[in-house]
Design a protein around this motif. Structure first.
Motif, short mmCIF file in Angstrom:
data_model
loop_
_atom_site.label_atom_id
_atom_site.label_comp_id
_atom_site.label_asym_id
_atom_site.label_seq_id
_atom_site.Cartn_x
_atom_site.Cartn_y
_atom_site.Cartn_z
N LEU A 190 0.89 -1.06 -0.03
CA LEU A 190 -0.04 -0.06 -0.05
C LEU A 190 1.02 1.45 0.15
CD1 LEU A 190 -2.82 -0.98 2.45
CD2 LEU A 190 -2.98 -1.16 0.02
N GLN A 191 2.27 1.21 0.23
CA GLN A 191 3.20 2.47 0.37
C GLN A 191 2.95 2.84 -0.91
OE1 GLN A 191 6.38 0.98 2.35
NE2 GLN A 191 5.72 2.06 4.28
N PRO A 192 3.02 4.31 -1.39
CA PRO A 192 3.34 4.77 -2.63
C PRO A 192 4.91 4.61 -3.05
CG PRO A 192 2.90 6.46 -1.08
CD PRO A 192 2.50 5.15 -0.41
N GLN A 193 5.20 4.45 -3.92
CA GLN A 193 6.60 4.64 -4.44
C GLN A 193 7.02 5.84 -4.56
OE1 GLN A 193 6.93 2.13 -8.32
NE2 GLN A 193 5.93 0.61 -7.49
N GLN A 194 8.40 5.94 -4.51
CA GLN A 194 9.22 6.96 -4.52
C GLN A 194 9.17 7.44 -5.84
OE1 GLN A 194 13.00 6.74 -2.73
NE2 GLN A 194 12.08 7.28 -0.74
N ALA A 195 8.38 8.62 -6.38
CA ALA A 195 8.38 9.00 -7.80
C ALA A 195 9.31 10.11 -8.07
CB ALA A 195 7.07 9.22 -8.08
N PRO A 196 9.94 10.31 -9.07
CA PRO A 196 10.54 11.47 -9.50
C PRO A 196 9.37 12.75 -9.95
CG PRO A 196 10.22 10.11 -11.48
CD PRO A 196 9.85 9.17 -10.19
N PRO A 197 9.92 13.94 -9.85
CA PRO A 197 9.09 15.04 -10.08
C PRO A 197 8.08 14.91 -11.41
CG PRO A 197 11.08 15.77 -9.90
CD PRO A 197 11.32 14.64 -9.90
N VAL A 198 7.04 15.27 -11.34
CA VAL A 198 6.11 15.09 -12.25
C VAL A 198 6.42 15.39 -13.52
CG1 VAL A 198 3.60 15.79 -13.11
CG2 VAL A 198 3.86 15.51 -10.82
N ASN A 199 6.22 14.67 -14.58
CA ASN A 199 7.03 14.97 -16.04
C ASN A 199 5.77 15.96 -16.88
OD1 ASN A 199 7.47 14.83 -18.69
ND2 ASN A 199 8.35 12.75 -18.62
N ARG A 200 5.88 17.16 -16.65
CA ARG A 200 4.92 18.06 -17.16
C ARG A 200 4.92 17.87 -18.66
NH1 ARG A 200 6.37 23.48 -13.67
NH2 ARG A 200 6.09 22.82 -11.67
N PRO A 201 5.73 17.56 -19.48
CA PRO A 201 5.34 17.55 -20.94
C PRO A 201 4.52 16.35 -21.26
CG PRO A 201 7.70 18.20 -20.73
CD PRO A 201 7.05 17.79 -19.24
N ALA A 202 4.66 15.28 -20.45
CA ALA A 202 4.03 14.05 -20.61
C ALA A 202 2.40 14.30 -20.07
CB ALA A 202 4.51 13.00 -19.84
N VAL A 203 2.52 15.30 -19.02
CA VAL A 203 0.87 15.45 -18.55
C VAL A 203 0.31 16.33 -19.57
CG1 VAL A 203 -0.04 16.81 -16.89
CG2 VAL A 203 1.62 15.41 -16.15
N ALA A 204 1.08 17.25 -20.25
CA ALA A 204 0.25 18.14 -21.22
C ALA A 204 0.12 17.35 -22.51
CB ALA A 204 1.41 19.23 -21.67
N ARG A 205 0.82 16.38 -23.00
CA ARG A 205 0.58 15.29 -24.02
C ARG A 205 -0.42 14.67 -23.82
NH1 ARG A 205 6.30 14.98 -24.45
NH2 ARG A 205 6.34 12.97 -23.04
N ALA A 206 -0.80 13.94 -22.59
CA ALA A 206 -2.00 13.18 -22.21
C ALA A 206 -3.13 14.03 -22.38
CB ALA A 206 -1.92 12.69 -20.96
N ALA A 207 -3.11 15.26 -21.82
CA ALA A 207 -4.61 16.10 -21.81
C ALA A 207 -4.86 16.36 -23.17
CB ALA A 207 -4.28 17.62 -21.24
N ILE A 208 -3.87 16.78 -24.13
CA ILE A 208 -4.05 17.05 -25.63
C ILE A 208 -4.57 15.99 -26.39
CG2 ILE A 208 -3.14 17.99 -27.58
CD1 ILE A 208 -1.39 19.84 -25.87
N ALA A 209 -3.64 14.88 -26.38
CA ALA A 209 -4.07 13.44 -27.13
C ALA A 209 -5.13 12.73 -26.77
CB ALA A 209 -2.98 12.69 -27.03
N MET A 210 -5.65 12.86 -25.38
CA MET A 210 -6.87 12.28 -25.10
C MET A 210 -8.28 13.06 -25.45
SD MET A 210 -5.84 9.75 -22.08
CE MET A 210 -7.52 8.84 -22.58
N SER A 211 -8.14 14.42 -25.34
CA SER A 211 -9.32 15.34 -25.58
C SER A 211 -9.53 15.77 -26.76
CB SER A 211 -9.12 16.41 -24.43
OG SER A 211 -8.29 17.20 -24.81
N LEU A 212 -8.57 15.93 -27.47
CA LEU A 212 -8.63 16.45 -29.06
C LEU A 212 -9.47 15.42 -29.74
CD1 LEU A 212 -7.89 18.47 -31.06
CD2 LEU A 212 -5.73 17.51 -31.70
N PRO A 213 -9.21 14.15 -29.67
CA PRO A 213 -10.10 13.34 -30.71
C PRO A 213 -11.48 13.53 -30.11
CG PRO A 213 -8.03 12.14 -29.95
CD PRO A 213 -8.01 13.43 -29.07
#
Length: 650
Positions: A19-42
């Motif tokens: 149940l413990q969350p894994q240690q994660a690097p800082p949020v990948n902002r470009p990947a976040v932006a790509r996900a928002a655009i690529a999934m909402s644009l269609p």
């Protein structure tokens, strides 16, 4: 004031680790932006042309692209996203062709599951390709899709390629930057290792160096595999990685000396890292302290060599590319991979295991009316993917993540009106997938679930009526995966750390033997050391996976950690002894070296015969002033380890 759990309510360690969350690097902002655009644009385009269902199918394809959008290097993104999309298109095509054909569909999806499981052992790209092949086949076989048979694979592939297009937009401006950044980060981890010499933080820093070297070599050599010529930039990166190896080898000797290195030493390595990242060539002002003793001379020589390579105007490609060997052509590598899969017992076991679970699920939903029955097989596909870690852990996290995601989905489906508001909802939900995925599988499931349900609602218009079937089907899939894919397989109840560690100990014996002598090949020995540490890093990963298993597997795995640490110290001690010999210390006799290697091979054979560690004799003798004395002490410590686990604990 915090209060401890009552004794009877204290959660077990394996559950806490799951149940413990894994240690994660800082949020990948470009990947976040790509996900928002690529999934909402269609979705927006589909609504604009009056075909929201087509937009939803393209967004499903974009979802698979977002999940595979994990590579840093641009060339790797092409493979990680484009190749799996082709397999996904084939899967949904086959699934759509057998939709509604009863047992023919069951047989077809089961066969695809076998193929999916078997090709997962080839590599990361093949694993994701197999995943999409099976996922899309399940969707095509279980969901009536709009339009002609060829339209759905075209739309889903287009959605995935949209993610790839967005990921490659910056390539002309940032070509080579990810590779340089990876090499520079490796230099910085080495600087941290030198800072930790003589301190308790050394072991942790050494693990970080191993992981960073593995990642950098994988990244650079993966790019090299697609270059049959001598790319000057690629040659320079390989030379810089090879040049830091002597510094890494000198670190164990410095740590064994027990005194911190001067601050100027790690500072110089960090200056080299900065130069690599910006592509600097030419003179670089570095402050090298005067070396003292064998260890100081070894570090100084290694550091000066690294500085020469990093600041050199040109690097001789014959000393880099030719020594590593010319990469085989693509069709040769494909043939070798196919042959290895066909002849591998492990790939057949994984494939049959996955096919059996998928076949049972498909047969069950064919006999028992289950709403949206394809979700059962989808759950099994994610949970039982054999190379994705612990089946038990993933089943648990899948169930918990689904419940959390359904809560979010309930709010979205109840409060968001159908139509253009779906696009706004997707803009908010899609970025959560790349943001939460590094935290762990449960977080990824919680992020994906509302997205999938929103797209399913656009296709089926069932609203909140999707929630309960989704929960029931997910729990059914988890149950099938746990019972048929986990409990009924004996290998699930055995920690695989022991066999892998036995191989590593045997390789360590060969490393010790090859480390001393008049004909020692220093480059070959460096490759042996890198391979050993890579194997030990994989063992640590397997160890962490096993700790999430319920008893007795987790308890048995925990017993191996002291020996894993001991073997790492043996490799370090061997490397330190070699460094001292190269700096003028008397070389050990062949009898001394053979004695240590024999003790290691005896330990290796003992590890293969039992899952329970036990102490063995440690009658290692030799001159007290020999360079091998620290190594003998480490081998004796490894052989004296006794496991806290016994069969009575079951």
């Amino acid at each position: 004031m915090s209060r401890a759990f009552p004794v009877g309510l204290t959660p077990p360690d394996w559950l806490v680790r799951n149940l413990q969350p894994q240690q994660a690097p800082p949020v990948n902002r470009p990947a976040v932006a790509r996900a928002a655009i690529a999934m909402s644009l269609p979705l927006a385009v589909g609504l604009a042309v009056g075909q929201p269902a087509y937009g939803a199918l393209a967004s499903m394809g974009a979802l698979s692209g977002v999940i595979g959008d994990t590579a840093d290097a641009y060339r790797m993104r092409i493979l990680n996203i484009a190749v799996p999309q082709l397999f996904g298109a084939a899967g949904v095509t086959v699934g759509a062709l057998v939709f509604g054909h009863g047992w023919v569909a069951v047989a077809a999806v089961t066969g695809i599951a076998l193929i999916s499981g078997m090709i997962s052992s080839i590599g990361a790209v093949a694993s994701v390709s197999g995943l999409l092949l099976l996922l899309n086949a399940v969707i095509g076989a279980g969901l009536p899709l709009p339009g002609p048979w060829w339209l759905t694979p075209l739309l889903m592939t287009g959605g995935g390629l949209l993610v790839l297009t967005l990921a490659l937009l910056a390539w002309p401006l940032r070509s080579g930057v990810p590779e340089r950044s990876a090499v520079a980060d490796t230099y910085r981890t080495v600087a941290d290792l030198l800072t930790a010499c003589g301190a308790d933080a050394y072991d942790k820093a050494r693990h970080a160096v191993t992981q960073s070297l593995n990642q950098s070599y994988d990244l650079v050599l993966a790019r090299r595999a697609r270059h049959h010529g001598r790319s000057p930039e690629l040659v320079r990166l390989l030379a810089q990685l090879n040049a830091i190896t002597p510094v890494v080898e000198a670190a164990p000797a410095a740590h064994q000396h027990g005194r911190p290195l001067p601050d100027e030493v790690p500072a110089a390595v960090r200056r080299l890292a900065d130069a690599i990242e910006i592509g600097h060539r030419g003179l670089l002002a570095l402050d090298f302290p005067a070396p003292v003793g064998e260890t100081g001379r070894a570090v100084d020589q290694a550091l000066r060599h690294a500085a020469e390579v990093v600041t050199a105007q040109n690097v001789d490609p014959r000393a880099i590319v030719d020594r590593l060997g010319r990469p085989a052509s693509l069709h040769v590598r494909a043939y070798r991979a196919a042959r290895n899969v066909a002849l591998s017992g492990a790939s057949w076991r994984y494939g049959l295991r996955l096919a059996l679970c998928i076949g049972i699920a498909q047969a069950l939903v064919s006999l028992v009316p289950v709403p949206r029955s394809y979700w059962v097989a989808l759950t099994i596909t994610f949970v039982l993917k054999p190379d994705f870690g612990s089946v038990f852990s993933r089943a648990l996290l899948r169930a918990l993540g689904t419940v959390a995601g359904l809560v979010v989905a309930a709010v979205v489906l109840a409060a968001v009106p159908a139509g253009w508001w779906d696009v706004a909802a997707m803009l908010l939900l899609a970025p959560l997938i790349p943001a939460l995925t590094p935290r762990g599988y449960g977080y990824q499931t919680a992020a994906i679930t509302p997205v999938i349900l929103l797209l399913s609602d656009i296709l089926n218009h069932l609203g909140t009526a999707l929630l309960v079937p989704r929960l029931v089907d997910s729990l059914m899939g988890c149950a099938i995966a746990l019972v048929v894919g986990y409990l009924l397989w004996p290998e699930s109840w055995h920690a695989r750390v022991g066999d892998k560690l036995a191989d590593a100990v045997a390789d360590t014996a060969a490393y010790v033997e090859a480390g001393f002598g008049d004909t020692t090949d220093h480059a070959a020995h460096a490759r042996m050391r890198r391979r050993l540490y890579r194997d030990l890093s994989a063992i640590r990963t397997e160890f962490q996976r096993a700790l999430t298993e319920p008893p007795p597997t987790g308890r048995r795995a925990a017993a191996w950690l002291p020996l894993v640490v001991a073997v790492e110290r043996i490799v370090d001690a061997t490397t330190a002894a070699r460094v001292r010999v190269r700096q003028g210390a008397p070389a050990p006799s062949s009898a001394e070296t053979a004695q240590v290697a024999l003790q290691l091979r005896e330990l290796s054979e003992g590890l293969r015969e039992t899952e329970v560690l036990f102490a063995v004799r440690t009658d290692l003798t030799g001159p007290a002033d020999s360079v091998l004395e620290p190594l003998r002490q480490e081998v004796a410590a490894a052989r004296a380890i006794t496991s806290p686990y016994s069969d009575d604990d079951d």
